[in-house]
Scaffold this motif. Structure first.
Motif, PDB file in Angstrom:
ATOM      1  N   SER A  30       0.762  -1.328   0.038  1.00  0.00           N
ATOM      2  CA  SER A  30       0.012  -0.181   0.047  1.00  0.00           C
ATOM      3  C   SER A  30       0.643   1.292  -0.012  1.00  0.00           C
ATOM      4  N   LEU A  31       2.114   1.118   0.220  1.00  0.00           N
ATOM      5  CA  LEU A  31       2.926   2.318   0.365  1.00  0.00           C
ATOM      6  C   LEU A  31       3.785   2.366  -1.081  1.00  0.00           C
ATOM      7  N   VAL A  32       3.700   1.619  -1.943  1.00  0.00           N
ATOM      8  CA  VAL A  32       4.355   1.557  -3.215  1.00  0.00           C
ATOM      9  C   VAL A  32       3.595   2.130  -4.255  1.00  0.00           C
ATOM     10  N   ALA A  33       4.098   3.125  -4.948  1.00  0.00           N
ATOM     11  CA  ALA A  33       3.571   3.621  -6.183  1.00  0.00           C
ATOM     12  C   ALA A  33       4.077   2.579  -7.429  1.00  0.00           C
ATOM     13  N   ARG A  52      -0.429   5.891  -7.823  1.00  0.00           N
ATOM     14  CA  ARG A  52       0.236   6.252  -6.678  1.00  0.00           C
ATOM     15  C   ARG A  52      -0.403   5.504  -5.691  1.00  0.00           C
ATOM     16  N   GLN A  53       0.076   5.576  -4.362  1.00  0.00           N
ATOM     17  CA  GLN A  53      -0.458   4.885  -3.221  1.00  0.00           C
ATOM     18  C   GLN A  53      -2.123   5.393  -2.648  1.00  0.00           C
ATOM     19  N   ASP A  54      -2.399   6.493  -3.375  1.00  0.00           N
ATOM     20  CA  ASP A  54      -3.612   7.056  -2.888  1.00  0.00           C
ATOM     21  C   ASP A  54      -4.891   6.739  -4.222  1.00  0.00           C
ATOM     22  N   ARG A  71      -5.408  -0.765  -8.753  1.00  0.00           N
ATOM     23  CA  ARG A  71      -4.692  -1.582  -7.844  1.00  0.00           C
ATOM     24  C   ARG A  71      -5.600  -2.230  -6.898  1.00  0.00           C
ATOM     25  N   ASN A  73      -4.993  -3.429  -3.257  1.00  0.00           N
ATOM     26  CA  ASN A  73      -4.163  -3.499  -2.021  1.00  0.00           C
ATOM     27  C   ASN A  73      -4.312  -4.857  -1.251  1.00  0.00           C
ATOM     28  N   LYS A  76      -2.293  -7.149  -3.167  1.00  0.00           N
ATOM     29  CA  LYS A  76      -0.885  -6.707  -3.421  1.00  0.00           C
ATOM     30  C   LYS A  76      -0.840  -6.919  -5.208  1.00  0.00           C
ATOM     31  N   GLY A  97       7.952  -1.156  -9.382  1.00  0.00           N
ATOM     32  CA  GLY A  97       7.474  -0.520  -7.971  1.00  0.00           C
ATOM     33  C   GLY A  97       8.918  -0.361  -7.253  1.00  0.00           C
TER      34      GLY A  97
END
Length: 111
Positions: A30-33, A52-54, A71, A73, A76, A97
């Motif tokens: 979740s922290l990876v673009a 992006r992460q958001d 994506r 999450n 993954k 990534g």
């Protein structure tokens, strides 16, 4: 160690659709673009899209409106939905990534 594994490539006719997947492990997903790139024979690897992460994303002009990145999450994974494929989309498609690359998946579009 971050690992990315692409899948979903194949051979299809122009106008068809394909969905590529990129499974990511070894990091807090979740922290990876994540971005998708491609490399056609004799050409440099080119960026196509990133998410992006958001969940926000952007696209290279040649694929805008035809390709969609998403994506999940929980799984993954990052996906690339490709519609209205053209012969010029033929290439090896890679995801990236955290500055780590997958091995790529071949997409071949016949006319």
């Amino acid at each position: 160690q971050v690992q990315l594994v692409e899948s979903g490539g194949g051979l299809l006719q122009a106008g068809g659709s394909l969905r590529l997947s990129c499974a990511v492990s070894g990091t807090i997903f979740s922290l990876v673009a994540v971005g998708w790139y491609r490399q056609a024979p004799g050409k440099q690897r080119e960026w196509l899209t990133s998410i992006r992460q958001d969940g926000s994303s952007n696209y290279e002009d040649s694929v805008k409106g035809r390709f969609t990145i998403s994506r999940d999450n929980a799984k993954k994974s990052v996906y690339l939905q490709m519609n209205t494929l053209k012969p010029e989309d033929t290439a090896v498609y890679y995801c990236n990534g955290g500055n780590n690359w997958g091995q790529g998946t071949q997409v071949t579009v016949s006319s």
